[in-house]
Design a protein around this motif. Structure first.
Motif, PDB file in Angstrom:
ATOM      1  N   UNK A  81       2.090  12.321  -9.372  1.00 43.88           N
ATOM      2  CA  UNK A  81       1.479  13.643  -9.209  1.00 43.88           C
ATOM      3  C   UNK A  81       2.542  14.737  -9.234  1.00 43.88           C
ATOM      4  N   UNK A 109       0.381   7.692   4.988  1.00 44.33           N
ATOM      5  CA  UNK A 109       0.919   7.685   3.627  1.00 44.33           C
ATOM      6  C   UNK A 109      -0.111   8.249   2.656  1.00 44.33           C
ATOM      7  N   UNK A 110      -1.391   7.834   2.827  1.00 45.10           N
ATOM      8  CA  UNK A 110      -2.436   8.317   1.922  1.00 45.10           C
ATOM      9  C   UNK A 110      -2.643   9.821   2.079  1.00 45.10           C
ATOM     10  N   UNK A 158       0.833  -1.206   0.000  1.00 46.77           N
ATOM     11  CA  UNK A 158       0.000   0.000   0.000  1.00 46.77           C
ATOM     12  C   UNK A 158       0.868   1.256   0.000  1.00 46.77           C
ATOM     13  N   UNK A 159       1.865   1.277   0.926  1.00 50.24           N
ATOM     14  CA  UNK A 159       2.686   2.483   1.039  1.00 50.24           C
ATOM     15  C   UNK A 159       3.552   2.683  -0.200  1.00 50.24           C
ATOM     16  N   UNK A 206       0.034   3.972   9.698  1.00 45.14           N
ATOM     17  CA  UNK A 206       1.072   4.240   8.693  1.00 45.14           C
ATOM     18  C   UNK A 206       0.444   4.372   7.309  1.00 45.14           C
ATOM     19  N   UNK A 207      -0.558   3.495   7.022  1.00 44.74           N
ATOM     20  CA  UNK A 207      -1.204   3.539   5.703  1.00 44.74           C
ATOM     21  C   UNK A 207      -2.002   4.828   5.537  1.00 44.74           C
ATOM     22  N   UNK A 218       1.315   4.222  -2.796  1.00 47.39           N
ATOM     23  CA  UNK A 218       1.088   5.634  -2.496  1.00 47.39           C
ATOM     24  C   UNK A 218       2.309   6.475  -2.892  1.00 47.39           C
ATOM     25  N   UNK A 219       3.510   5.954  -2.605  1.00 44.58           N
ATOM     26  CA  UNK A 219       4.727   6.704  -2.966  1.00 44.58           C
ATOM     27  C   UNK A 219       4.820   6.888  -4.480  1.00 44.58           C
ATOM     28  N   UNK A 275       2.313   6.863  -6.597  1.00 46.22           N
ATOM     29  CA  UNK A 275       1.271   7.818  -6.981  1.00 46.22           C
ATOM     30  C   UNK A 275       1.752   9.243  -6.747  1.00 46.22           C
ATOM     31  N   UNK A 276       2.396   9.435  -5.581  1.00 50.63           N
ATOM     32  CA  UNK A 276       2.876  10.762  -5.231  1.00 50.63           C
ATOM     33  C   UNK A 276       3.890  11.253  -6.256  1.00 50.63           C
ATOM     34  N   UNK A 295      -0.474  11.958   2.896  1.00 48.83           N
ATOM     35  CA  UNK A 295       0.663  12.703   2.334  1.00 48.83           C
ATOM     36  C   UNK A 295       0.439  13.026   0.867  1.00 48.83           C
ATOM     37  N   UNK A 296      -0.444  12.278   0.198  1.00 46.86           N
ATOM     38  CA  UNK A 296      -0.761  12.575  -1.202  1.00 46.86           C
ATOM     39  C   UNK A 296      -1.358  13.968  -1.337  1.00 46.86           C
TER      40      UNK A 296
END
Lengths: 140, 134
Positions: A129, B128-129, A118-119, B124-125, A122-123, A125-126, B131-132
C-alpha cells in the motif's frame, strides 16, 4: 483501474494468507480455551494444504494470467469474501484420561507460528500500500 | 479476529471459576459444620468444563457446565470425645486431599496463563491489522 491495481501482484496472495491465518487463529485460541475440557478434541486447519493450493494458484496465474483463483481443499473453501473453513480434529497425540488429546506444546507452537505469519503478511500488505501511495503522490 | 478474544476470555472466566472452586475446597478442608452450625462435613466440589459458551450463544470457547459434589466417602478421624463422634468414636471430615487440590490449582493457573498468551497474540494480530488503516 483501481481494482486492477489491487488484484494483481502480491496483494491478493497476502489477502488470502491473512484470511487463512485469521480463521486458523480462531481455532487455535479455541483449542487453548478447551485445554482442560473433557471429551474435547483439538481442531486445526492444515497450513501445508493451504500452501499447496496457493502455490498451484500462483503457478496457474503465471501461466494463464487473470486473477488469483484458489481451488478448494477438503478443509478450505475459498469464497470471494473470505474462507469457509471446515476444520478437522487432530489425532496426533495420546488420549488423556479425560478423553482429550491435547498437545499443549504443539498448540502453543502453532499459535506463535500463525501469529508471526499473520503479522508478516500484514507488514507486506502495508509496504504494498505504501508503494501505491508513493506512486499516486508522484513524489518520493 | 475479535471473536478470538471472546474465546480466550471465556476460558479465563472458566479457569477462574475452577480456581474459586479449588480455593473453596482448600479453605473448607476441615469444615465439619455447615453455615447454620449443624454437623455436615463439607463435600468436595468439582468444576466440570464443557466446550461452547452459552452466555454468548456460541459454539466456540468454554464454560463451566456444572459444579459437581464429589461422592467419595468422607475422611474418618478418631475423636472419641467429640459430640459428633459416631458409635466407634469417629468423626467424618471433608473428602478433600490438599495435594490433589494443589495440583489442580497449578493446572488451572497454567491454563489461565496459556489463555493470556493466546489473548496477547490476538491483540498483536489485531493491532497489526489496524496499522494498515493508519
Amino acid at each position: 483501474m483501481i481494482a486492477d491495481l489491487l488484484e494483481t501482484g502480491s496483494i491478493p496472495v497476502l489477502e488470502r494468507l491473512v484470511q487463512f491465518t485469521g480463521a486458523r487463529h480462531r481455532l487455535i485460541t479455541n483449542n487453548i480455551a478447551n485445554l482442560s475440557t473433557p471429551y474435547y478434541r483439538p481442531q486445526d486447519l492444515d497450513p501445508d494444504s493451504f500452501q499447496v493450493a496457493m502455490g498451484d494458484a500462483i503457478a496457474h496465474r503465471r501461466r494463464a494470467g487473470g486473477g488469483l483463483a484458489l481451488s478448494d481443499t477438503h478443509q478450505l473453501h475459498f469464497r470471494s469474501d473470505g474462507i469457509d473453513a471446515r476444520p478437522q480434529s487432530m489425532d496426533s497425540n495420546i488420549l488423556f484420561h479425560d478423553q482429550n488429546n491435547r498437545n499443549l506444546e504443539r498448540i502453543m507452537q502453532h499459535l506463535a507460528e500463525n501469529t508471526l505469519a499473520h503479522n508478516a503478511a500484514i507488514e507486506f500488505l502495508k509496504s504494498e500500500f505504501d508503494l501505491l501511495k508513493t506512486a499516486i503522490r508522484e513524489r518520493l | 479476529m475479535f471473536g478470538s478474544l471472546d474465546i480466550s476470555t471465556s476460558a479465563l472466566v472458566a479457569q477462574r471459576t475452577r480456581m474459586n472452586v479449588i480455593a473453596a475446597n482448600m479453605a473448607n478442608m476441615n469444615s465439619i459444620e455447615d453455615a447454620d452450625g449443624n454437623y455436615s462435613p463439607f463435600r468436595r466440589r468439582i468444576a466440570v468444563f464443557a466446550s461452547g459458551d452459552p452466555s454468548r450463544g456460541s459454539d466456540w470457547g468454554v464454560h463451566v457446565s456444572e459444579i459437581l459434589l464429589d461422592a467419595t466417602p468422607f475422611r474418618k478421624v478418631r475423636e472419641a470425645g467429640s459430640p459428633y463422634a459416631d458409635a466407634g468414636g469417629y468423626v467424618e471430615y471433608p473428602n478433600i486431599d490438599p495435594t490433589m487440590e494443589q495440583i489442580n490449582a497449578l493446572e488451572a493457573s497454567r491454563a489461565y496463563e496459556a489463555n493470556i498468551t493466546a489473548a496477547e497474540a490476538t491483540k498483536a494480530m489485531i493491532q497489526a491489522s489496524l496499522r494498515l488503516l493508519a
